[in-house]
Design an enzyme around this catalytic site. Structure first.
Site, PDB file in Angstrom:
ATOM      1  CB  ALA A 120      45.604  16.981  24.688  1.00  0.00           C
ATOM      2  CG  ASN A 160      47.228   9.739  21.601  1.00  0.00           C
ATOM      3  OD1 ASN A 160      46.267   9.180  22.096  1.00  0.00           O
ATOM      4  ND2 ASN A 160      48.315  10.013  22.294  1.00  0.00           N
ATOM      5  CG  ASP A 161      45.550  14.171  22.137  1.00  0.00           C
ATOM      6  OD1 ASP A 161      45.729  13.300  23.001  1.00  0.00           O
ATOM      7  OD2 ASP A 161      46.315  15.138  21.971  1.00  0.00           O
ATOM      8  CB  VAL A 162      41.406  12.826  16.897  1.00  0.00           C
ATOM      9  CG1 VAL A 162      42.018  14.191  16.713  1.00  0.00           C
ATOM     10  CG2 VAL A 162      42.216  11.765  16.188  1.00  0.00           C
ATOM     11  CB  THR A 163      41.175   7.742  18.958  1.00  0.00           C
ATOM     12  OG1 THR A 163      42.370   7.675  19.754  1.00  0.00           O
ATOM     13  CG2 THR A 163      41.565   7.882  17.502  1.00  0.00           C
TER      14      THR A 163
END
Lengths: 103, 467
Positions: B436, B395-398
Site C-alpha cells: 500500500a 505488513n499492511d494487514v496489521t
C-alpha cells in the site's frame, strides 16, 4: 404462444447463479484456493463443445479448419480437467485435523 | 447414439454433481468427497457427448489422443507443481479455459452445422450473439490471465503500469466490441468476428496491467469469474445445460471471491479495476518518518527468549512467508513451542498472500492442522489476551493506521489487532512499507521488536535458539 427454449435455458442459468451464490458463501475461507482450482476444472466442461466440433469432420477430412480448433480446445480443456481435479485433490489431501497427525 | 432428451438429462446430472462438488468445500472433511463428485460429473459429461454425436469415424481416435495428451500434461503439472507456485498455476489454468472457450466459439462459427446453429453466413441470430460474447469474454480471460501469470511469476514487474487515457481507451474498446457484435449480427462477416476476438485479447491485457501486486487476489478471483461467464456464453450457444449451470456456478463463485477480497481491503471493486494502487508515490514521505522515529530491533535469541516465556503465541503469516518459503521452518518452531506448553494459533487475514486462501494452503502443506488456523473475525479478540504476536511476512494487514487515520489509503480496512498483544515480533527484511506504500506505525511501538532478516532464515535461527 410457445415459449422460446432460450427462456428455459436462461431460467436454468439464473437459478444456477443463485445456487452458486449460496453454495459459495458456505465455502470455508480456508478452502478458497481449492475452490478456485476446482471451479477451474469444472469450467473445462467446455470440452463437450470441443468434442462436438472435433467429431464433426468426416472420415476423409478429419482435420478441417473448424475441427482443428476443436482438437486444440480439447487439448487445452483436458490439461485443465486433469490438472485442475488432481491439484485440488493434492491440496485437499493436505488439510488435516489435529487428531490425525498427533505423534 | 442417444436421444437429445436423454443426453440433456445426463448433462443436468453432471451439472448437479458440479454443484455438489462446490458444496463439499464447506468443510475440509467433506471436500475430498466433493472433488470426486466433480470428477464423476466430468466423466458423465464427456461420455454423453461422445454418445450423442455418435460419429465413431476416424476422428474419434484423434479426439481420444488429444484428450490423453492434454490429460497427461495436466496430470504432470498437477503432481510436479510446488504449492508455493499455486497462484501462477491457477492463473495459468484460467487462461486455458479462456482460450478453449475462444476456440470452441471459432469452431462453432466456422462450422455451425455441427452444432445445429444454421449454416455459414446464416447463423441463428441468438447463437451468433451468444458465441461472440463467449468468445470475447474468453479472449479477455485468456490474455488477462497471461498477464496475471507473468506478474505472479515475477517475469513481469508486479507494479502497476499506467498511462494517460487508459480508462478512456478501455471504454472505447469495450463499446467497440459491442458495436462490432451488432454489425456481426447484421453482416455475418467472418472478418468482424476475428476483429472482435483480437480486440478482446487486447482489452484483457489493458485490464490487468494497471493492477498492482497487492490487488492480485482480486484479479485472480475476477478472472475466475470471467472464465465462468465465458463458459456460460458457450453453453448458451451449444444449448448445453451442463455448461450453462457450470458457467453460472463458476461465474458467481469468482464474483463472490472478488467481493470478499475487496471487502477485506476496504476498496471498491471499481477502484481495484481502475488500478494504479501500490505505486511508489509516498515513498519519500515514509523515508522522512523512518529517520525520526526509533525502532527496536532484535535477533533470534531475543525472539526465542520472548516466546519461551510466553503462554500463548499468535502467528500472523503474510506474502513474505510465501516468498521465503518459510512455512516448514515455521511449523518446526511451533512444534518446539508446543512442547513447552505454549498455546499457538495462526491468524489469517483474507488478503494475506496473492490469492484467496493462499496462506491456508501453504500452512496445510507444512502439516499445520487446519483447526489451529483462524480467520480474522474469529481470532481478532484473542490478541488482547496473548503474550506474543509473531508477524512473519505480513505488513499492511496489521497496520493500526487503518483504524485510526481517516486520511490513510487503507483506512477502514479490517486489520488484525496485533498491537494489542503484550509484545509483537515482526520478521521483515527492512523497514520498507508494504504494497500500500504506507508506513506501519507498529514498527515504532514500544512493545514491538523488529527482526530484520529473511523470514525463513530468521525462523530457523529461532528454532535453534529454542533448544
Amino acid at each position: 404462444m410457445e415459449i422460446d427454449p432460450f427462456i428455459f435455458r436462461l431460467s436454468i442459468f439464473i437459478l444456477s447463479i443463485f445456487i452458486g451464490y449460496y453454495v459459495v458463501w458456505s465455502v470455508t475461507p480456508s478452502l478458497h484456493t481449492p475452490l478456485m482450482s476446482v471451479t477451474n476444472a469444472i469450467s473445462s466442461v467446455i470440452i463437450v463443445g470441443a468434442i462436438i466440433a472435433a467429431l464433426a469432420g468426416s472420415s476423409d477430412s478429419v482435420f478441417g479448419i473448424s475441427s482443428i480448433f476443436g482438437f486444440l480446445a480439447i487439448l487445452l480443456a483436458a490439461v485443465n480437467i486433469f490438472g485442475g481435479f488432481l491439484v485440488t485433490q493434492r491440496m485437499l489431501q493436505m488439510y488435516k485435523k489435529k487428531k490425525d497427525k498427533k505423534k | 447414439m442417444i436421444s437429445a432428451n436423454l443426453s440433456a438429462i445426463f448433462y443436468l446430472i453432471s451439472g448437479i454433481l458440479f454443484i455438489l462438488a462446490l458444496r463439499g468445500l464447506s468443510s475440509p472433511d467433506t471436500s475430498r468427497q466433493g472433488n470426486y463428485f466433480g470428477i464423476v460429473g466430468m466423466i458423465i459429461a464427456i461420455i454423453v457427448t461422445f454418445l450423442s454425436v455418435g460419429n465413431f469415424a476416424t476422428s474419434l481416435v484423434y479426439v481420444v489422443i488429444f484428450l490423453l495428451i492434454g490429460g497427461a500434461i495436466g496430470a504432470f503439472i498437477a503432481f510436479k507443481i510446488p504449492m508455493t507456485a499455486m497462484t501462477e498455476l491457477v492463473a495459468g489454468f484460467h487462461s486455458l479455459v479462456g482460450l478453449a472457450a475462444v476456440f470452441v466459439a471459432i469452431a462453432a462459427f466456422l462450422n455451425p452445422e455441427a452444432f445445429n446453429l444454421g449454416v455459414v453466413g446464416e447463423i441463428k441470430l441468438a447463437s451468433l450473439i451468444e458465441m461472440s460474447i463467449g468468445a470475447a469474454v474468453g479472449a479477455i480471460t485468456f490474455s488477462g490471465s497471461i498477464i496475471a501469470f507473468l506478474k505472479l511469476r515475477g517475469i513481469m514487474s508486479g507494479s502497476p503500469i499506467t498511462f494517460g487515457g487508459q480508462h478512456f481507451l478501455n471504454l472505447i474498446l469495450g463499446i467497440g466490441i459491442f458495436v462490432l457484435i451488432y454489425y456481426l449480427c447484421i453482416t455475418q462477416s467472418a472478418n468482424i468476428f476475428w476483429t472482435v476476438i483480437m480486440i478482446s485479447f487486447f482489452v484483457g491485457v489493458l485490464l490487468i496491467i494497471p493492477i498492482g501486486g497487492a490487488d492480485m487476489p482480486v484479479v485472480i478471483s475476477m478472472l475466475n469469474s470471467y472464465s465462468g461467464w465465458a463458459a456460460a456464453g458457450i453453453g448458451f450457444t451449444l444449448e448445453n445445460t451442463a455448461l450453462i449451470i457450470t458457467g453460472a456456478l463458476v461465474g458467481s463463485s469468482g464474483a463472490i471471491l472478488s467481493y470478499i477480497m475487496c471487502k477485506a481491503m476496504n476498496r471498491s471493486f471499481v477502484s481495484v479495476i481502475l488500478g494504479g494502487f501500490g505505486a511508489d508515490s509516498s515513498s519519500d514521505n515514509t523515508k522522512e518518518k523512518k529517520d525520526q522515529k526509533p525502532v527496536k530491533s532484535g535477533n533470534a535469541e531475543d525472539a526465542a527468549f520472548l516466546m519461551k516465556n510466553a503462554s500463548s503465541v499468535i502467528i500472523v503469516p503474510g506474502y513474505g512467508m510465501a516468498v521465503a518459503q518459510a512455512q516448514h521452518a515455521l511449523r518446526e518452531m511451533v512444534d518446539k513451542l508446543k512442547k513447552n506448553d505454549i498455546k499457538v494459533s495462526y491468524a489469517i487475514h483474507p488478503v494475506a498472500g496473492r490469492m484467496p486462501g493462499h496462506m491456508n494452503v501453504l500452512l496445510a502443506e507444512a502439516n499445520v492442522p487446519y483447526d489451529e488456523v483462524f480467520e480474522l473475525e474469529d481470532i481478532n479478540n484473542d490478541f488482547a489476551n496473548s503474550d506474543v504476536a509473531f508477524v512473519i511476512g505480513a505488513n499492511d494487514v496489521t497496520n493500526p493506521v487503518a483504524k485510526t487515520d481517516p486520511k490513510s489509503p487503507i483506512f477502514g480496512m479490517p486489520v488484525l489487532d496485533v498491537e494489542k498483544c503484550k509484545s509483537v515480533l515482526f520478521v521483515k527484511r527492512s523497514l520498507s512499507p508494504g504494497y500500500a506504500g504506507i508506513d506501519n506505525e507498529l514498527f515504532y511501538k514500544d512493545n514491538t521488536l523488529m527482526l530484520f532478516a529473511d523470514a525463513k532464515k530468521m525462523t530457523e535461527d529461532i528454532v535453534k535458539n529454542l533448544d
